[in-house]
Design a protein around this motif. Sequence first.
Motif, PDB file in Angstrom:
ATOM      1  N   ALA A 151      -1.997  -2.181   5.372  1.00 56.37           N
ATOM      2  CA  ALA A 151      -2.205  -1.965   3.942  1.00 56.37           C
ATOM      3  C   ALA A 151      -3.665  -2.122   3.544  1.00 56.37           C
ATOM      4  N   LEU A 152      -4.418  -2.936   4.301  1.00 48.94           N
ATOM      5  CA  LEU A 152      -5.807  -3.223   3.945  1.00 48.94           C
ATOM      6  C   LEU A 152      -6.763  -2.126   4.391  1.00 48.94           C
ATOM      7  N   THR A 153      -6.320  -1.258   5.282  1.00 49.36           N
ATOM      8  CA  THR A 153      -7.217  -0.229   5.822  1.00 49.36           C
ATOM      9  C   THR A 153      -6.929   1.163   5.288  1.00 49.36           C
ATOM     10  N   THR A 185      -6.408   4.808   0.238  1.00 50.89           N
ATOM     11  CA  THR A 185      -5.955   4.651  -1.149  1.00 50.89           C
ATOM     12  C   THR A 185      -6.123   3.204  -1.611  1.00 50.89           C
ATOM     13  N   THR A 186      -5.746   2.242  -0.760  1.00 51.84           N
ATOM     14  CA  THR A 186      -5.891   0.832  -1.120  1.00 51.84           C
ATOM     15  C   THR A 186      -7.348   0.465  -1.346  1.00 51.84           C
ATOM     16  N   ILE A 187      -8.220   0.913  -0.446  1.00 55.36           N
ATOM     17  CA  ILE A 187      -9.642   0.589  -0.550  1.00 55.36           C
ATOM     18  C   ILE A 187     -10.253   1.195  -1.809  1.00 55.36           C
ATOM     19  N   ILE A 195      -0.282   2.855  -9.470  1.00 54.62           N
ATOM     20  CA  ILE A 195      -0.691   3.745  -8.380  1.00 54.62           C
ATOM     21  C   ILE A 195      -0.557   3.031  -7.037  1.00 54.62           C
ATOM     22  N   ALA A 196      -1.032   1.787  -6.979  1.00 57.45           N
ATOM     23  CA  ALA A 196      -0.990   1.039  -5.717  1.00 57.45           C
ATOM     24  C   ALA A 196       0.440   0.748  -5.288  1.00 57.45           C
ATOM     25  N   MET A 197       1.291   0.353  -6.219  1.00 55.31           N
ATOM     26  CA  MET A 197       2.649  -0.052  -5.875  1.00 55.31           C
ATOM     27  C   MET A 197       3.487   1.105  -5.346  1.00 55.31           C
ATOM     28  N   LYS A 198       3.133   2.329  -5.719  1.00 53.98           N
ATOM     29  CA  LYS A 198       3.878   3.473  -5.212  1.00 53.98           C
ATOM     30  C   LYS A 198       3.606   3.729  -3.738  1.00 53.98           C
ATOM     31  N   ARG A 199       2.664   2.991  -3.154  1.00 57.07           N
ATOM     32  CA  ARG A 199       2.266   3.228  -1.763  1.00 57.07           C
ATOM     33  C   ARG A 199       2.360   1.976  -0.900  1.00 57.07           C
ATOM     34  N   GLY A 236      -8.205  10.761  -5.577  1.00 54.35           N
ATOM     35  CA  GLY A 236      -7.263  11.879  -5.633  1.00 54.35           C
ATOM     36  C   GLY A 236      -7.076  12.524  -4.270  1.00 54.35           C
ATOM     37  N   MET A 237      -8.163  12.711  -3.537  1.00 60.30           N
ATOM     38  CA  MET A 237      -8.063  13.301  -2.201  1.00 60.30           C
ATOM     39  C   MET A 237      -7.322  12.373  -1.241  1.00 60.30           C
ATOM     40  N   ALA A 238      -7.562  11.068  -1.364  1.00 61.55           N
ATOM     41  CA  ALA A 238      -6.871  10.115  -0.496  1.00 61.55           C
ATOM     42  C   ALA A 238      -5.378  10.077  -0.786  1.00 61.55           C
TER      43      ALA A 238
END
Length: 446
Positions: free
Chosen positions: A242-244, A247-249, A360-364, A424-426
């Motif tokens: 999740a840290l790498t 989208t998270t970064i 946005i983060a929680m959806k991933r 958006g691209m990520a």
Amino acid sequence: MTVMSNAAQLHALATRRAMVRLIPLMCAIYFMSYLDRTNVALAKAALNADLGISAAAFGLGAGIFFIGYALLEVPSNLLAHRIGPRRWIARIAVTWGVLSSAMMFVQGEASFYLLRVLLGIAEAGLFPALMYMVTLWFAPKDRGIAIGWIYIAPALALVIGNPIGGALMRLDGVSGLHGWQWMFLLEGLPSVVVGVILWFKLPDRPRDARWLNAAQAQSLETHALLPGQGEPHRYSGQWMKALTRPTTILIGLIYFLNQVAFVGLVFFTPSIIQQMQITSPLTVGLLSSSVGFGFLAGVLVLPRVHRTVDRDTYCLSLFTVGLIASSVAFTVIDDAISRIALFTATSVFAGGVLPTYWAIAMKRLQGIEAAAGLAFINTLGLLGGFVGPFLFGLAEKASGLSSSGFYVIVAAAVLGLLLVPLLGMAINAQAGRPLTEPAIEGREAL
């Protein structure tokens, strides 16, 4: 068709019950944490007069809280995942309440820095633990609204807390204590009480809630799972993934820049108002609450705009442009009344966009990846919380005007806006779509 309708009704009823039962408890603890971390803003002038703490030293001390917080954010939330959010959140509340009251014993810059660091360490993991609980209880489509309700707590802390803090500051001289000492003492102890209440009242998961029947609890837990994922392993070692993720970064970096702007504004609003020739602590507190009113309006309205428009990156861009516009307007307008209105407008966008980041983060993220990833994003935000007040303090030192911090807001917002297309691209790449395709998120994904 009837079975689906009944299942949907069951989940809707269970979600409403969870909102009614959980959100007030989560708001209570987050309200106290925000009150205890930001009340130092009202003490800025008094700390300078009584202890000789300069604007730059205050900015460093206000922001250094977030260093201690950030260092333990990820391990703290992994512990919340391991032993359960209820126990961990209650522990956090009790320890930080004690340390917040201990701020009354500050004697100078060194003790100011030390207690702010310890306060951050004590509170580490609270907010991501609350966000992790959202992933356990609510379906993705309901999380933005749930987070928006939780963010009412810091908004109310700014609306109610500043006037209350200003009133407590008027106890200056009572029993030989300064007004700021009374403020720290009387605003820290209630956090201990709230922590004890949470120990007995806050269930970890739907299956632990006595106010849900078995079918309702199962419905909540089933809908909380992300599509295509089953029950996550409780002690999975895959949390580093999740840290790498890009989208998270990127969400974390944009959140970092948002917190540079917003936390700096929160900590320096009272001093900006004081430089408008307003000297009464109570009046300063009342006018400072304009930031809270804007924040409150933002968290109630902007998540619903996000849900309607269906585009994550579009909404982030729109809200950031609003932040830039209101901040630029503040720098070119001298009228005091207009500036107070612009405080409100700036906080609408700077604070109201926060639920969008988390949705946005929680959806991933799911399971232990959610615990680690959400904590990592919040860690970057906390670092922004350190950098923001520090930069505001440097700006005031260079210009002599607290309001020069608005240039920091503009710079941070512009940098954040430049990162949105990369996000958006990520998002498209993670979803397996072409990088040139717009990041359109369906309503049901929220």
